[in-house]
Structure formats: structure tokens, C-alpha cells
Design an enzyme around this catalytic site. Structure first.
Site, short mmCIF file in Angstrom:
data_model
loop_
_atom_site.label_atom_id
_atom_site.label_comp_id
_atom_site.label_asym_id
_atom_site.label_seq_id
_atom_site.Cartn_x
_atom_site.Cartn_y
_atom_site.Cartn_z
N LYS A 40 -20.81 -2.76 11.70
CA LYS A 40 -19.93 -3.29 12.89
C LYS A 40 -20.26 -2.18 13.99
O LYS A 40 -19.99 -2.32 15.05
CB LYS A 40 -18.73 -3.56 12.65
CG LYS A 40 -17.81 -2.21 12.03
CD LYS A 40 -16.91 -1.52 12.75
CE LYS A 40 -16.18 -0.51 12.15
NZ LYS A 40 -15.61 0.60 13.01
N GLY B 224 -24.85 -1.92 4.34
CA GLY B 224 -23.56 -2.81 4.80
C GLY B 224 -22.34 -2.11 4.68
O GLY B 224 -22.59 -0.66 5.15
N PHE C 236 -31.58 8.73 3.34
CA PHE C 236 -31.55 7.63 3.98
C PHE C 236 -32.91 6.92 4.31
O PHE C 236 -33.14 6.17 5.10
CB PHE C 236 -30.82 7.66 5.40
CG PHE C 236 -29.21 7.64 5.17
CD1 PHE C 236 -28.65 8.43 4.32
CD2 PHE C 236 -28.54 6.35 5.55
CE1 PHE C 236 -27.45 8.28 4.04
CE2 PHE C 236 -27.26 6.16 5.26
CZ PHE C 236 -26.50 7.02 4.59
N ASN D 231 -24.09 7.01 13.30
CA ASN D 231 -24.17 5.83 12.51
C ASN D 231 -25.62 4.78 13.17
O ASN D 231 -26.24 4.46 12.23
CB ASN D 231 -22.96 4.80 12.36
CG ASN D 231 -21.91 5.42 11.55
OD1 ASN D 231 -22.25 6.51 10.82
ND2 ASN D 231 -20.79 4.80 11.64
N LYS E 27 0.83 -1.18 -0.10
CA LYS E 27 -0.02 -0.03 -0.03
C LYS E 27 1.09 1.26 0.23
O LYS E 27 0.66 2.22 -0.62
CB LYS E 27 -0.87 0.06 1.28
CG LYS E 27 -2.01 0.86 1.16
CD LYS E 27 -2.85 0.80 2.70
CE LYS E 27 -3.76 -0.31 2.56
NZ LYS E 27 -4.71 -0.46 3.88
N LEU F 153 -16.64 10.78 7.22
CA LEU F 153 -16.80 10.63 5.55
C LEU F 153 -17.64 9.42 5.25
O LEU F 153 -17.53 8.54 5.91
CB LEU F 153 -15.30 10.56 5.07
CG LEU F 153 -14.20 9.55 5.40
CD1 LEU F 153 -14.80 8.24 4.60
CD2 LEU F 153 -12.93 10.16 5.17
N LYS G 254 -22.18 -0.32 -1.80
CA LYS G 254 -22.88 0.82 -2.25
C LYS G 254 -22.11 1.03 -3.54
O LYS G 254 -20.91 0.81 -3.81
CB LYS G 254 -22.89 1.87 -1.33
CG LYS G 254 -21.60 2.84 -1.04
CD LYS G 254 -21.89 3.90 -0.21
CE LYS G 254 -20.79 4.56 -0.02
NZ LYS G 254 -21.24 5.96 0.73
N CYS H 77 -18.67 0.32 8.27
CA CYS H 77 -18.95 1.22 9.50
C CYS H 77 -20.34 0.75 10.08
O CYS H 77 -20.34 0.26 11.07
CB CYS H 77 -18.90 2.63 8.97
SG CYS H 77 -17.20 3.03 8.68
C1 UDX Z 1 -21.24 5.71 6.69
C2 UDX Z 1 -21.74 7.24 7.35
O1 UDX Z 1 -22.51 7.63 6.26
C3 UDX Z 1 -20.69 8.01 7.41
O2 UDX Z 1 -21.07 9.14 7.91
C4 UDX Z 1 -19.50 7.35 8.42
O3 UDX Z 1 -18.33 7.98 8.57
C5 UDX Z 1 -19.33 5.90 7.70
O4 UDX Z 1 -20.37 5.19 7.88
P1 UDX Z 1 -20.64 4.78 4.48
O5 UDX Z 1 -20.34 3.30 5.07
O6 UDX Z 1 -19.38 5.18 3.37
O7 UDX Z 1 -20.79 5.83 5.34
O8 UDX Z 1 -21.97 4.34 3.64
P2 UDX Z 1 -23.37 5.23 3.49
O9 UDX Z 1 -23.52 5.93 2.45
O10 UDX Z 1 -23.75 5.60 4.86
O11 UDX Z 1 -24.26 3.84 3.14
C6 UDX Z 1 -24.28 2.75 4.06
C7 UDX Z 1 -25.26 1.51 3.48
O12 UDX Z 1 -26.58 1.99 3.72
C8 UDX Z 1 -25.04 1.16 1.99
O13 UDX Z 1 -24.94 -0.04 1.95
C9 UDX Z 1 -26.16 2.10 1.28
O14 UDX Z 1 -26.52 1.14 0.19
C10 UDX Z 1 -26.98 1.69 2.66
N1 UDX Z 1 -28.53 2.65 2.22
C11 UDX Z 1 -28.23 4.09 2.34
C12 UDX Z 1 -29.60 2.09 2.17
O15 UDX Z 1 -29.92 1.05 2.25
N2 UDX Z 1 -30.59 2.96 1.97
C13 UDX Z 1 -30.41 4.49 2.04
O16 UDX Z 1 -31.44 4.99 1.95
C14 UDX Z 1 -29.13 5.12 2.38
#
Ligand code: UDX
Length: 433
Positions: free
Chosen positions: A263, A257, A249, A208, A35, A150, A323, A260
Site C-alpha cells: 500500500k 505483501g 532483501f 519502503n 483490544k 519497525l 511473512k 506496508c
Molecule cells: C516493512 C519494512 O521492512 C519496515 O521497515 C516498515 O516499517 C514496514 O514495512 P514488514 O511489512 O514488517 O516491514 O515486512 P518486511 O520484513 O519488510 O517484508 C515485507 C515482505 O517482503 C514480506 O512479504 C516478505 O516475505 C517479502 N520479502 C522480503 C521478500 O519477498 N524477499 C525478501 O528478500 C525480503
């Protein structure tokens, strides 16, 4: 300022590059030699939109270096700990091995007045414990906890233009040092909350947990919608107009999934149990259960559409990452569904614009195809489970000519059911009539 960032994964590599772009002198440290070699060559070790650009920009400015040797962090005044805190094998607790190891390796190298800043998501109480260790072993240094919010796919923007800054500090000096680090964002008016360690740690897991709850809420509504003929998408639009609720959301589908949300809610409930407060967060176990049930719902829908006999049927899975705009397959609902269907005997073919390499590393038993058209050819069932733009934009007429049987499960409710049905498809969404 002179900054070190320990841990160069999805969080640390972006943080290090962004801090250098903002004008600081930065060294990124990681134990993974491959890395570090990639980062030194200004090549992002993972897919994140915009990272290649800021990495190149920061590297050519001469303000960004990378090393596997923690001694190279010794000249820095501010040290960010950005290592992972995955779920512990065999329990719901967060695994703090990497945080503790990073901290222990750093302490002997701390200069007079250095500030150690935790960014990793940790169970409440961790910062207090590390502050006590620091007071005993390096009283000339201090500790702050500065959680990171983030989102993958938007990590560069979220780091350069955060929507808030949270500092958990033991004294005012730490806050003023962090203000110097984040001067650009602060001058742009970014809200900043200075608080104690415990609150800062809790802000991250609470945020979260709230997001996860919002997703599971709408997924629970989608189960009710399925049983009653209602449309969860219209329901989300309607309740989302209430500013107190908000539309974001509230997309029902195969569930959340990633590295973050899953877990973090588990780690949070485990920590609450440990504090004797299990009941306070018992609802998060339900949030988790609803979320996992969505994966099962998609599998059951697929088996149903295949007349109860998935064996040997060609099932195409569009998207394997958790995602879009990410190559991350950690706890990916899409990949989980693919693996389950393969376990039921289906001839599963998976595709993804960025995630195939990571998915193959975890599940080599699945067949992967790079080209979407190639994957779709001869399909007896199509599953859209990660809503990449190119899958949302598929033309139902054209795709109908590629597949063997026009049947599709829209596991993210992103397609227009009328358009797909008009093109001859059997279309099933999640909580959509
Ligand atoms: C998340 C938090 O948003 C972020 O603030 C934190 O720092 C880290 O965890 P991330 O894991 O990048 O970020 O993904 P996020 O955009 O939150 O999506 C999480 C999951 O939720 C994805 O699998 C997404 O597909 C799902 N999701 C999101 C849904 O199923 N429905 C929604 O309406 C929004």
C-alpha cells in the site's frame, strides 16, 4: 515523560509498551474495546514475538495504562499518533480517515506545550496540513513527524533499539522533546536525523519503495533465470557480495505483501500523480506489477504440476501470513495463491502456525488445518509460500510418506532442491533450475 499513544495496533501496542519499559508513563488509546480489554489484561491482541514479555513487564511496573477514552490522554505531554493508513477502497491513495479522526479527537485535550508526534505513514504534505490546523485550533501545542521503521516479527527489538531516528520538526524545541523520549537510544549512539516535515514523511515511503524495488528486481531476475536455466539464488549470492548491493532483501519468491510495502508504493505513486510527477515514480507501478505476477507464476506452476487439471486435487498451502513470525495476513501473497487455486477448483487445505484465525476471518471459504502433518496427509501438491522455520525444517523423506504425490513448489526458495529430489520429490523453486 508522560506519553499517550493513539492507536494500539501492530505499531502502537508495541510502541506504548516499549516506551513504558524505557521508563515513561504511558497511556495507550484505541477505539476497539476488545483490544483495550486484552491489553489491560496484559494479553497481546496479536502475535508478535517478545510483545507479551514487555507488555507484562510494563503493566506490572504501573507505568502503562490503556483506555478507549481520548480524555485519558489529556495529562500527557507527548502524543504519538500510531493509527493505520490503509489503501483507500477503490483507489491507490492512502486512507487518512483514521489519522484525521485521531488528530481531531486529540486537539481539544492538548495541554500547554504539548507535542503531537505523527508515526503513521502518510502522503507527503500531510504534516504541513496538520501543523496548520494545530496552529489555528491549539497554538499552544506543536507537531512533529517521526516515522517508524519497525518490521513485524522484530517489532520489539526495532522499537527498543532502532537503527535510526528521524524527526520532522517545525522548531528546535520539538527535537529536544523527542530526544528526551528516545534518551536511551540516543545515549546508545543511534543515528538521529532532524529535518523538515516533508523529508521525514518521504524518508518512510522512500525506504519502503526501495525495499519493494529490491525484491521486485530479484523476482524479475528469477523470471529470466526460469527461462534460461540460470539459478537466481546463486545470482543473488554473487551480486550480494558487492557491498554496494548487499544480499538482504534479494530473496526471490512469491513476492512481498503485508500492511506496508504494497500500500505504501501505491500511495506514493498516487501522491506523485497528484503532484504532476507521475513519471518520476512510474517505475513503482512496474515494481507492483512484477510483485503481483509472482503470485500468478506460483498459481501457473501449480496448475502445470497438476497436469492442467486442478479440479478436486488436494493442494496443501504451508503458510498463510505475509511473512513468518507474524499472524498478519494483510495482502498476503500466500493467501492470495490459496484463494486463486481454490477458485480454480482445487481442494485447498491451508495451515499456518499463527495466521489461521486471521485468514479464516478474511477467507472463510478455505479449509484450514492446525497440524502440519494433518494438512500434508494425502496431498497431491504441496506449496511452501510462507517460510516459517518448521516448514523450512521439514524432512523430505518423512513428508513423502504422508502425501499422496510427492510434488512441491518452494515459493520462497528456502528448501534444498537436491535433498528433496533425492527423496523422490518433484521440486520446483522460483528461478531455480
Ligand atoms: C516493512 C519494512 O521492512 C519496515 O521497515 C516498515 O516499517 C514496514 O514495512 P514488514 O511489512 O514488517 O516491514 O515486512 P518486511 O520484513 O519488510 O517484508 C515485507 C515482505 O517482503 C514480506 O512479504 C516478505 O516475505 C517479502 N520479502 C522480503 C521478500 O519477498 N524477499 C525478501 O528478500 C525480503
Amino acid at each position: 515523560m508522560r506519553i499517550s499513544v493513539i492507536g494500539c495496533g501492530y505499531l502502537g501496542a508495541v510502541h506504548a509498551s516499549a516506551m513504558a519499559v524505557l521508563g515513561h508513563d504511558v497511556v495507550g488509546i484505541d477505539v476497539d474495546e476488545r483490544k483495550i480489554a486484552q491489553l489491560r489484561a496484559a494479553q497481546p491482541p496479536f502475535f508478535e514475538p517478545g510483545l507479551a514479555e514487555i507488555l507484562a513487564n510494563a503493566t506490572s511496573s504501573g507505568r502503562l495504562a490503556f483506555s478507549t477514552d481520548i480524555e485519558d490522554a489529556a495529562t500527557a505531554d507527548v502524543h504519538f499518533i500510531a493509527v493505520g493508513t490503509p489503501q483507500s477502497p477503490g483507489s491507490n491513495f492512502a486512507d487518512l480517515t483514521y489519522v484525521d479522526a485521531a488528530f481531531a479527537s486529540l486537539v481539544p485535550h492538548l495541554r500547554e506545550g504539548a507535542l503531537v508526534v505523527g508515526k503513521s505513514t502518510v502522503p507527503v504534505g500531510t504534516a504541513q496540513r496538520l501543523a496548520a490546523l494545530l496552529a489555528a485550533r491549539a497554538p499552544h501545542a506543536s507537531l512533529a513527524w517521526n516515522p517508524e521503521f519497525l518490521r513485524e516479527g522484530y517489532a520489539v527489538k526495532d522499537t527498543l533499539e532502532p537503527d535510526r531516528l528521524v524527526y520532522g520538526v517545525g522548531d528546535d524545541h520539538a527535537a529536544s522533546v523527542l530526544d528526551d523520549v528516545y534518551r536511551t537510544a540516543i545515549d546508545a549512539g543511534t543515528p538521529r536525523i532532524v529535518t523538515d516535515y516533508a523529508t521525514a514523511e518521504l524518508v518512510k515511503v522512500a525506504a519502503n519503495a526501495f525495499l519493494a524495488t529490491k525484491i521486485s528486481f530479484i523476482n524479475a531476475m528469477s523470471e529470466i533465470a526460469d527461462a534460461t536455466g540460470a539459478d537466481v539464488t546463486a545470482l543473488a549470492d554473487a551480486i550480494g557480495h558487492d557491498a554496494r548491493i548487499g544480499r538482504r532483501f534479494l530473496n526471490a519468491g512469491v513476492g512481498f505483501g503485508g500492511g506496508c510495502l504494497p500500500k505504501d508504493i501505491r500511495g506514493f505513486t498516487a501522491r506523485a500523480d497528484e503532484l504532476g510527477l507521475g513519471e518520476s515514480l512510474a517505475f513503482l507501478k512496474e515494481v507492483d506489477a512484477i510483485n503481483l505476477r509472482q503470485r500468478q507464476r506460483v498459481v501457473d506452476l501449480a496448475v502445470g504440476l497438476l497436469d492442467g487439471a486442478p479440479n478436486g486435487k488436494r493442494v496443501v498451502v504451508l503458510g498463510v501470513t505475509f511473512k513468518p513470525e507474524s499472524d498478519d495476513v494483510r495482502d498476503s501473497p500466500a493467501l492470495d495463491v490459496a484463494v486463486q487455486l481454490r477458485g480454480l477448483g482445487a481442494d485447498v487445505v491451508a495451515t499456518d502456525p499463527e495466521g489461521i484465525e486471521n485468514a479464516r476471518g478474511r477467507h472463510p471459504q478455505l479449509a484450514y488445518v492446525e497440524s502440519t502433518d494433518e494438512a500434508l496427509r494425502g496431498a497431491e501438491l504441496v506449496l511452501l509460500v510462507t517460510e516459517w522455520r518448521e516448514y523450512r525444517d521439514l524432512d523430505p523423506q518423512r513428508v513423502a510418506s504422508l502425501v499422496a504425490t510427492p510434488r512441491i513448489i518452494d515459493g520462497r526458495n528456502v528448501l534444498d532442491p537436491d535433498a528433496w529430489r533425492a527423496a523422490g520429490w518433484v521440486y520446483k523453486g522460483m528461478g531455480r533450475p
